[in-house]
Design a protein around this motif. Sequence first.
Motif, PDB file in Angstrom:
ATOM      1  N   ASP A  27      22.381 -58.619 -60.608  1.00 34.83           N
ATOM      2  CA  ASP A  27      21.223 -59.615 -60.274  1.00 34.83           C
ATOM      3  C   ASP A  27      20.022 -58.860 -59.911  1.00 34.83           C
ATOM      4  OD1 ASP A  27      22.739 -62.067 -60.259  1.00 34.83           O
ATOM      5  OD2 ASP A  27      23.782 -61.386 -58.179  1.00 34.83           O
ATOM      6  N   VAL A  28      19.887 -57.600 -59.272  1.00 33.12           N
ATOM      7  CA  VAL A  28      18.877 -56.879 -58.895  1.00 33.12           C
ATOM      8  C   VAL A  28      18.309 -56.268 -60.251  1.00 33.12           C
ATOM      9  CG1 VAL A  28      18.165 -54.824 -57.659  1.00 33.12           C
ATOM     10  CG2 VAL A  28      20.026 -56.190 -56.784  1.00 33.12           C
ATOM     11  N   ALA A  29      18.939 -55.878 -61.178  1.00 27.66           N
ATOM     12  CA  ALA A  29      18.471 -55.653 -62.517  1.00 27.66           C
ATOM     13  C   ALA A  29      17.821 -56.646 -63.188  1.00 27.66           C
ATOM     14  CB  ALA A  29      19.670 -55.035 -63.251  1.00 27.66           C
ATOM     15  N   ALA A  49      19.285 -56.971 -69.122  1.00 23.19           N
ATOM     16  CA  ALA A  49      19.182 -55.933 -68.059  1.00 23.19           C
ATOM     17  C   ALA A  49      20.383 -56.081 -67.087  1.00 23.19           C
ATOM     18  CB  ALA A  49      17.987 -56.342 -67.290  1.00 23.19           C
ATOM     19  N   ALA A  50      20.949 -57.294 -66.986  1.00 25.77           N
ATOM     20  CA  ALA A  50      22.220 -57.678 -66.047  1.00 25.77           C
ATOM     21  C   ALA A  50      23.389 -57.068 -66.698  1.00 25.77           C
ATOM     22  CB  ALA A  50      22.353 -58.976 -65.724  1.00 25.77           C
ATOM     23  N   ARG A  51      23.333 -57.079 -67.917  1.00 25.15           N
ATOM     24  CA  ARG A  51      24.603 -56.851 -68.836  1.00 25.15           C
ATOM     25  C   ARG A  51      24.697 -55.037 -68.595  1.00 25.15           C
ATOM     26  NH1 ARG A  51      23.732 -59.347 -73.301  1.00 25.15           N
ATOM     27  NH2 ARG A  51      25.118 -61.128 -72.617  1.00 25.15           N
ATOM     28  N   GLU A  52      23.622 -54.484 -68.782  1.00 25.36           N
ATOM     29  CA  GLU A  52      23.547 -52.980 -68.921  1.00 25.36           C
ATOM     30  C   GLU A  52      23.827 -52.462 -67.673  1.00 25.36           C
ATOM     31  OE1 GLU A  52      20.002 -49.604 -69.814  1.00 25.36           O
ATOM     32  OE2 GLU A  52      19.576 -51.981 -70.246  1.00 25.36           O
ATOM     33  N   VAL A  53      23.785 -52.897 -66.537  1.00 23.74           N
ATOM     34  CA  VAL A  53      24.249 -52.163 -65.502  1.00 23.74           C
ATOM     35  C   VAL A  53      25.528 -52.312 -64.946  1.00 23.74           C
ATOM     36  CG1 VAL A  53      21.764 -52.364 -64.435  1.00 23.74           C
ATOM     37  CG2 VAL A  53      23.393 -53.877 -63.793  1.00 23.74           C
ATOM     38  N   ALA A  62      27.042 -48.960 -46.680  1.00 18.54           N
ATOM     39  CA  ALA A  62      27.428 -48.322 -48.062  1.00 18.54           C
ATOM     40  C   ALA A  62      26.710 -49.155 -49.259  1.00 18.54           C
ATOM     41  CB  ALA A  62      28.546 -48.034 -48.195  1.00 18.54           C
ATOM     42  N   GLY A  63      26.020 -50.281 -48.928  1.00 17.32           N
ATOM     43  CA  GLY A  63      25.667 -50.957 -49.947  1.00 17.32           C
ATOM     44  C   GLY A  63      24.187 -51.088 -50.568  1.00 17.32           C
ATOM     45  N   THR A  64      23.514 -50.039 -50.087  1.00 18.30           N
ATOM     46  CA  THR A  64      22.254 -49.880 -50.645  1.00 18.30           C
ATOM     47  C   THR A  64      22.201 -49.194 -51.882  1.00 18.30           C
ATOM     48  OG1 THR A  64      20.877 -50.077 -48.675  1.00 18.30           O
ATOM     49  CG2 THR A  64      19.650 -49.026 -50.315  1.00 18.30           C
ATOM     50  N   LEU A  65      22.084 -49.659 -52.988  1.00 16.08           N
ATOM     51  CA  LEU A  65      21.875 -48.913 -54.173  1.00 16.08           C
ATOM     52  C   LEU A  65      20.464 -48.446 -54.750  1.00 16.08           C
ATOM     53  CD1 LEU A  65      23.846 -51.637 -56.532  1.00 16.08           C
ATOM     54  CD2 LEU A  65      24.819 -49.626 -55.373  1.00 16.08           C
ATOM     55  N   ASP A  66      20.322 -47.491 -55.501  1.00 15.88           N
ATOM     56  CA  ASP A  66      18.781 -47.145 -55.980  1.00 15.88           C
ATOM     57  C   ASP A  66      18.164 -48.291 -56.403  1.00 15.88           C
ATOM     58  OD1 ASP A  66      20.868 -47.195 -58.153  1.00 15.88           O
ATOM     59  OD2 ASP A  66      20.344 -45.117 -58.707  1.00 15.88           O
ATOM     60  N   LEU A  67      19.085 -49.105 -57.099  1.00 17.27           N
ATOM     61  CA  LEU A  67      18.497 -50.320 -57.751  1.00 17.27           C
ATOM     62  C   LEU A  67      17.804 -51.351 -56.634  1.00 17.27           C
ATOM     63  CD1 LEU A  67      20.906 -51.512 -60.578  1.00 17.27           C
ATOM     64  CD2 LEU A  67      18.635 -50.645 -61.005  1.00 17.27           C
ATOM     65  N   ALA A  81      13.714 -57.006 -64.145  1.00 15.88           N
ATOM     66  CA  ALA A  81      13.475 -57.607 -65.621  1.00 15.88           C
ATOM     67  C   ALA A  81      12.386 -58.681 -65.439  1.00 15.88           C
ATOM     68  CB  ALA A  81      14.697 -57.695 -66.437  1.00 15.88           C
ATOM     69  N   ALA A  82      12.747 -59.435 -64.582  1.00 14.92           N
ATOM     70  CA  ALA A  82      11.782 -60.642 -64.265  1.00 14.92           C
ATOM     71  C   ALA A  82      10.425 -60.196 -64.140  1.00 14.92           C
ATOM     72  CB  ALA A  82      12.353 -61.446 -63.244  1.00 14.92           C
ATOM     73  N   ILE A  83      10.222 -59.121 -63.109  1.00 14.57           N
ATOM     74  CA  ILE A  83       8.979 -58.533 -62.694  1.00 14.57           C
ATOM     75  C   ILE A  83       8.259 -58.033 -63.885  1.00 14.57           C
ATOM     76  CG2 ILE A  83       7.846 -56.997 -61.209  1.00 14.57           C
ATOM     77  CD1 ILE A  83       9.855 -57.309 -59.043  1.00 14.57           C
ATOM     78  N   ASP A  84       9.250 -57.361 -64.798  1.00 14.11           N
ATOM     79  CA  ASP A  84       8.539 -56.639 -66.052  1.00 14.11           C
ATOM     80  C   ASP A  84       8.034 -57.744 -66.774  1.00 14.11           C
ATOM     81  OD1 ASP A  84       9.557 -54.110 -65.417  1.00 14.11           O
ATOM     82  OD2 ASP A  84      11.413 -54.518 -66.560  1.00 14.11           O
TER      83      ASP A  84
END
Length: 402
Positions: A284-286, A69-73, A88-93, A290-293
């Motif tokens: 890290d967010v992604a 998941a980290a690598r993908e983003v 300008a730091g809030t991502l949709d992620l 994935a951990a929650i998944d």
Amino acid sequence: MASQEAQVSKRLAWIQDELEALKASGLYNTIRTISSAQGAWLEVDGRRVLNFCSNNYLGLANHPRLVAAAREVLDRYGVGPAAVRSIAGTLDLHLELERRLATFKHVEAAVTFQSGFCANLAAIPALVGKEDVIFSDELNHASIIDGCRLSGARIIRYAHCDPNDLEQKILEAQGTYRRGLVVTDGVFSMDGDIAPLDQIYAISSKYDLMLMVDDAHGEGVLGHGGRGIVDHFGLHGKVDVEVGTFSKAFGVVGGAVAGNSLVVEWLRQRGRPFLFSSAVPAADVAATIAAIDVLEASTELVDRLWENARYFKAEMRGLGFDTGQSVTPITPIMLGEAPLAQQFSRELFSEGVFAMAIGYPTVPKGKARIRVMLSAAHTREDLDRGLEAFARVGKRLGVIAG
């Protein structure tokens, strides 16, 4: 130039004196170097050793799903946020993670931070100030203590995990403050005991005080499928502020405040780490999503963690070790004096077991220990190998009977 260097040397000589004093008292912390991914086994200072140190409760720090998941983003978002969340730091992620976390924990809303430490520094000063009071468990984590100090509020410590003393302290302080906050760790990281949150909630609500719990060592460990201490006690919707971290059971990095939506909205406006420190990177967010998944898909890892904890604790007690008051996978091996704890740690390392000594100021003087952090990543063979090493060292040092 030489004169200037001499002045600097004189000005900082006290630091050298303090460092020498730490070494003489057995309190100097020698930091080992890791050359591998986190797991049940590590490469530490050039050798492969059994890992009893990390907070990697569920073995997620090197889980293939999180790594992928980290690598993908990375290609889409890059490696750094380049801004604070409020500019300008809030991502949709970030927003997706906050929605997912709120759903996972059954709360109204959540907001994320750079670490659990930052979450406490954000929440406490935003909720109380100089006209207010904080009732704080005497063994709360350093990040809670620092957040309380930064707030400027009057700090009243109550006896550890003692609801009766908490109520007495509240009664004594009545009429002397504007707003009040009760704050406690959920799981206490050095002793492994659990705050009586149900009783603390009853008292805080009785006196109309805000309630905050730092669930750093409870998330991913307590409650159904690792949903934390609020779930453990069935207090959903009753705790105003739940602070958590993604650096332990979730296996990543970052922190969060979850709970009442008004609190979350306020922290987006006045939480200083949110406003003045760059956002958590997308990778890290992604990985955290994935951990929650993984946690939502199965309770297998949480169940395995507790099975390992029950087995290891029972065997250590059978060997004659004092494991303190822990009722969680955190397993303190109580040794008393710091020099003994450090020697015990060094000899364990020579036996191929990485388990660090912990002494003052992390724990009170005279209560030094080896803190064993168990993980779902440990196999029964790993645990048995660790038990054998503890037995050999314990007998050699006279801690248990030979």
